[in-house]
Each structure stands twice: as structure tokens, then as C-alpha cells.
Design a protein around this motif. Sequence first.
Motif, PDB file in Angstrom:
ATOM      1  N   LEU A 142       4.206 -34.680  25.796  1.00 52.05           N
ATOM      2  CA  LEU A 142       3.287 -35.018  24.715  1.00 52.05           C
ATOM      3  C   LEU A 142       4.003 -35.781  23.609  1.00 52.05           C
ATOM      4  N   ASP A 143       3.363 -36.837  23.140  1.00 49.80           N
ATOM      5  CA  ASP A 143       3.750 -37.471  21.891  1.00 49.80           C
ATOM      6  C   ASP A 143       2.463 -37.700  21.096  1.00 49.80           C
ATOM      7  N   ARG A 144       2.555 -38.345  19.952  1.00 53.65           N
ATOM      8  CA  ARG A 144       1.375 -38.490  19.101  1.00 53.65           C
ATOM      9  C   ARG A 144       0.270 -39.283  19.779  1.00 53.65           C
ATOM     10  N   SER A 145       0.637 -40.297  20.557  1.00 53.64           N
ATOM     11  CA  SER A 145      -0.394 -41.123  21.189  1.00 53.64           C
ATOM     12  C   SER A 145      -1.154 -40.335  22.258  1.00 53.64           C
ATOM     13  N   VAL A 173      -1.464 -36.922  22.419  1.00 54.61           N
ATOM     14  CA  VAL A 173      -2.282 -35.902  21.750  1.00 54.61           C
ATOM     15  C   VAL A 173      -3.501 -36.565  21.123  1.00 54.61           C
ATOM     16  N   GLY A 174      -3.296 -37.719  20.501  1.00 55.53           N
ATOM     17  CA  GLY A 174      -4.423 -38.442  19.914  1.00 55.53           C
ATOM     18  C   GLY A 174      -5.442 -38.860  20.961  1.00 55.53           C
ATOM     19  N   SER A 175      -4.971 -39.229  22.140  1.00 53.80           N
ATOM     20  CA  SER A 175      -5.888 -39.623  23.221  1.00 53.80           C
ATOM     21  C   SER A 175      -6.742 -38.436  23.672  1.00 53.80           C
ATOM     22  N   GLU A 197      -7.429 -35.793  21.811  1.00 54.77           N
ATOM     23  CA  GLU A 197      -8.328 -35.497  20.700  1.00 54.77           C
ATOM     24  C   GLU A 197      -9.512 -36.464  20.675  1.00 54.77           C
ATOM     25  N   GLU A 235      12.361 -33.221  25.413  1.00 58.52           N
ATOM     26  CA  GLU A 235      11.036 -32.604  25.315  1.00 58.52           C
ATOM     27  C   GLU A 235      10.797 -31.602  26.440  1.00 58.52           C
ATOM     28  N   ARG A 290       0.628 -26.197  23.448  1.00 63.76           N
ATOM     29  CA  ARG A 290       0.733 -27.168  22.348  1.00 63.76           C
ATOM     30  C   ARG A 290      -0.603 -27.857  22.088  1.00 63.76           C
ATOM     31  N   SER A 342      -3.116 -27.735  18.624  1.00 64.61           N
ATOM     32  CA  SER A 342      -3.348 -28.964  17.874  1.00 64.61           C
ATOM     33  C   SER A 342      -4.465 -28.731  16.854  1.00 64.61           C
TER      34      SER A 342
END
Length: 205
Positions: free
Chosen positions: A84-87, A89-91, A93, A138, A168, A172
Motif C-alpha cells: 500500500l501507498d497513498r495512491s 489507498v486513495g484508489s 477509497e 513495506e 491497514r 484508513s
Amino acid sequence: MTAIRAAQAITPSTALGELITGNKRFVYGNPQYGHNVTQAAATAGGQQPHSVVLGCIDSRVPLEAIFDQPFGSICVARSGAHVLDRSLVGSVEFAVSALGVSLALVVGHKRCGAVTATVDAIRSDDRPGGDVGYLVEEIAAAVDGVDLDDPAATDQVIRAHVIRTTERLRESPALATAVAEGRIDVVGAIYDLDTGWVEFLNRKD
């Protein structure tokens, strides 16, 4: 958003059932769906996916195929060993908030190269640098508590890493409320390269 939710009547358990049933069709050689351009055209005007599936980049794990899902039914996000990275997790979400999916499924797989490389790096105390090093770091968090002298150590880390990724996602801030309210579920799974079966790790039913 309201229109998407109104159209999306499927529950998390129903979404998971769709993937379990599709995996059975895949394994038994009776798929209902394939790469057919008429299916692509039929969904071109919009989408109402029931799940977002997060998996590894491994070319032997085509997520749409192993769950025998048609166009428009699942969103797919991939990274090495589903790190997981921000992109990413954002996807996930976005799939939940904008597309109304009911399930987030994290799929690891047997003989994962990224996990194997991580276990080897920790055993040898020789960790790679750069962005590959980021992947290793990671994944390394899943090694805690695993006896690296055990021949099954890599399989144990694969399982622990899937569980850690699901936890994780559940934590979120953008997903925690939806999980608590039962609007979505986050489930882990492991794909067997040899048999095609998917083992679901933390089903509620």
C-alpha cells in the motif's frame, strides 16, 4: 453519489459470494465471462462494480479471470505484493466513495516473488536500495514473529502480509466508518498458482 448508492443494492457478503462463486467456475473450467468486445461495449456508458480487488503485479494472477467476473463488476488495483501507498489507498477509497463498491478484497498469492525477495534480504541482511528497497521495507513488517529458519517461512509471511494489508485498509480514516456501519467489508485472500483456488482468510460467514 446518492444515485450510485441507490443503484448499488449489493451487500458486502453478496459481493464476496460473487467472487467465491466466480472462482469456483474458473477452477472447474466453466467460466461465464471472457474478454469479449461486446461486453466491453455494453458497459462503456457507466459502471456499477461491486468490489475493488487489490493484488500483486504478478502476471500469473489475472484478477478478473480468477474470479470470472464480467466487464464493469470489479475495480482492480495492483502493486508488488499489494504493497500500500497513498495512491493505492486513495484508489480503494475512491472505489468505495465514488463507485459504491461493497467489498475490498486483498489478494496475495503463493510463491510471491516480492515476498520471497524480502525474506531472502532479511535472512542475508542485504536489503536492496531505491524503490525496490521501499517494497522490501513495506513487506518486512509482516516478518515479525515468523521463524525464518522454518521451510514454510515465506508462506507464513505471505499470509501475514495479506492480513496486515487488510487491517491497514480497515483503519484508513476514509474507510473505517463504512466498515463500522457494515456498508463495506475488507477481506484477505491467497491465490494458489497451481490449482487456481482462492482461499479467503477472514470471512464473516
